[in-house]
Write a protein that holds these residues in place. Structure first.
Motif, short mmCIF file in Angstrom:
data_model
loop_
_atom_site.label_atom_id
_atom_site.label_comp_id
_atom_site.label_asym_id
_atom_site.label_seq_id
_atom_site.Cartn_x
_atom_site.Cartn_y
_atom_site.Cartn_z
N GLU A 122 0.82 -1.22 0.00
CA GLU A 122 0.00 0.00 0.00
C GLU A 122 0.85 1.26 0.00
O GLU A 122 0.56 2.22 -0.74
CB GLU A 122 -0.94 0.00 1.21
CG GLU A 122 -1.94 1.13 1.20
CD GLU A 122 -2.91 1.06 0.03
OE1 GLU A 122 -3.38 2.13 -0.39
OE2 GLU A 122 -3.21 -0.05 -0.47
N HIS A 123 1.92 1.31 0.80
CA HIS A 123 2.73 2.53 0.84
C HIS A 123 3.46 2.77 -0.49
O HIS A 123 3.71 3.91 -0.86
CB HIS A 123 3.72 2.50 2.02
CG HIS A 123 4.79 1.45 1.90
ND1 HIS A 123 4.58 0.15 2.28
CD2 HIS A 123 6.05 1.53 1.46
CE1 HIS A 123 5.68 -0.54 2.07
NE2 HIS A 123 6.60 0.27 1.56
N GLU A 124 3.78 1.72 -1.21
CA GLU A 124 4.39 1.88 -2.53
C GLU A 124 3.38 2.45 -3.53
O GLU A 124 3.73 3.28 -4.37
CB GLU A 124 4.93 0.54 -3.03
CG GLU A 124 6.10 0.03 -2.21
CD GLU A 124 6.49 -1.40 -2.54
OE1 GLU A 124 5.61 -2.18 -3.00
OE2 GLU A 124 7.67 -1.74 -2.35
N LYS A 125 2.14 2.00 -3.44
CA LYS A 125 1.09 2.53 -4.31
C LYS A 125 0.86 4.01 -4.05
O LYS A 125 0.72 4.80 -4.98
CB LYS A 125 -0.22 1.77 -4.09
CG LYS A 125 -0.20 0.35 -4.60
CD LYS A 125 -1.52 -0.33 -4.31
CE LYS A 125 -1.47 -1.80 -4.68
NZ LYS A 125 -2.72 -2.48 -4.33
N VAL A 126 0.83 4.39 -2.77
CA VAL A 126 0.64 5.80 -2.41
C VAL A 126 1.79 6.64 -2.94
O VAL A 126 1.59 7.71 -3.51
CB VAL A 126 0.50 5.97 -0.88
CG1 VAL A 126 0.52 7.43 -0.48
CG2 VAL A 126 -0.77 5.30 -0.38
N ALA A 127 3.02 6.15 -2.79
CA ALA A 127 4.19 6.88 -3.28
C ALA A 127 4.11 7.09 -4.78
O ALA A 127 4.36 8.20 -5.28
CB ALA A 127 5.48 6.15 -2.90
N LEU A 128 3.76 6.06 -5.52
CA LEU A 128 3.64 6.18 -6.98
C LEU A 128 2.52 7.14 -7.38
O LEU A 128 2.68 7.93 -8.30
CB LEU A 128 3.42 4.81 -7.62
CG LEU A 128 4.66 3.92 -7.69
CD1 LEU A 128 4.28 2.54 -8.24
CD2 LEU A 128 5.73 4.55 -8.55
N GLN A 129 1.40 7.08 -6.66
CA GLN A 129 0.30 8.00 -6.96
C GLN A 129 0.73 9.44 -6.74
O GLN A 129 0.41 10.33 -7.53
CB GLN A 129 -0.92 7.68 -6.09
CG GLN A 129 -1.64 6.43 -6.51
CD GLN A 129 -2.77 6.07 -5.55
OE1 GLN A 129 -2.70 6.34 -4.36
NE2 GLN A 129 -3.80 5.43 -6.08
N LEU A 130 1.46 9.69 -5.66
CA LEU A 130 1.93 11.04 -5.37
C LEU A 130 2.91 11.53 -6.42
O LEU A 130 2.85 12.67 -6.87
CB LEU A 130 2.55 11.11 -3.97
CG LEU A 130 1.57 11.03 -2.81
CD1 LEU A 130 2.31 10.81 -1.50
CD2 LEU A 130 0.72 12.28 -2.75
N GLY A 165 -6.85 12.94 1.88
CA GLY A 165 -6.08 13.98 2.57
C GLY A 165 -4.62 13.98 2.14
O GLY A 165 -4.03 15.04 1.92
N VAL A 166 -4.04 12.81 1.99
CA VAL A 166 -2.65 12.71 1.54
C VAL A 166 -2.50 13.25 0.12
O VAL A 166 -1.59 14.02 -0.18
CB VAL A 166 -2.14 11.24 1.61
CG1 VAL A 166 -0.77 11.11 0.98
CG2 VAL A 166 -2.10 10.77 3.06
N LEU A 167 -3.42 12.89 -0.77
CA LEU A 167 -3.36 13.36 -2.15
C LEU A 167 -3.60 14.87 -2.23
O LEU A 167 -2.95 15.57 -3.01
CB LEU A 167 -4.36 12.61 -3.03
CG LEU A 167 -4.05 11.13 -3.26
CD1 LEU A 167 -5.16 10.46 -4.04
CD2 LEU A 167 -2.72 10.95 -3.96
#
Length: 95
Positions: free
Chosen positions: A3-11, A63-65
């Motif tokens: 999940e944290h890798e997906k978030v990093a790529l999305q950001l 919120g992160v995005l």
């Protein structure tokens, strides 16, 4: 992929999209160097939003995005302005 890798790529991709949008609305002459440089800068500035999860671990993905978009837009402008100052100062020293 975790999940944290997906978030990093999305950001990172969101930061690149922001950079492309800023280039499209800019009247400045665009070169491949400018496009690539701003994309890298925005991608990694936006990725800094992920660091907020250290302090606010229960922050929602939206919120992160949203924070990533904020940092990608304003943060990269600040970083770019500072880099221009450093380059001009170094160029002045060489003359």
């Amino acid at each position: 992929m975790q999940e944290h890798e997906k978030v990093a790529l999305q950001l990172i991709f969101m930061g690149i999209a922001i950079a492309m949008a800023k280039i499209l609305v800019s009247e400045e002459k665009t070169t491949w160097r400018v496009i690539i440089g701003r994309s890298i800068l925005n991608g990694f500035t936006t990725l800094g939003a992920g660091a907020v999860l250290i302090w606010i671990s229960d922050l929602s993905m939206l919120g992160v995005l949203g924070l990533g978009a904020f940092l990608g837009t304003l943060g990269s402008q600040f970083v770019e302005a500072q880099l221009r100052k450093v380059v001009k100062a170094k160029a002045g020293e060489l003359e």
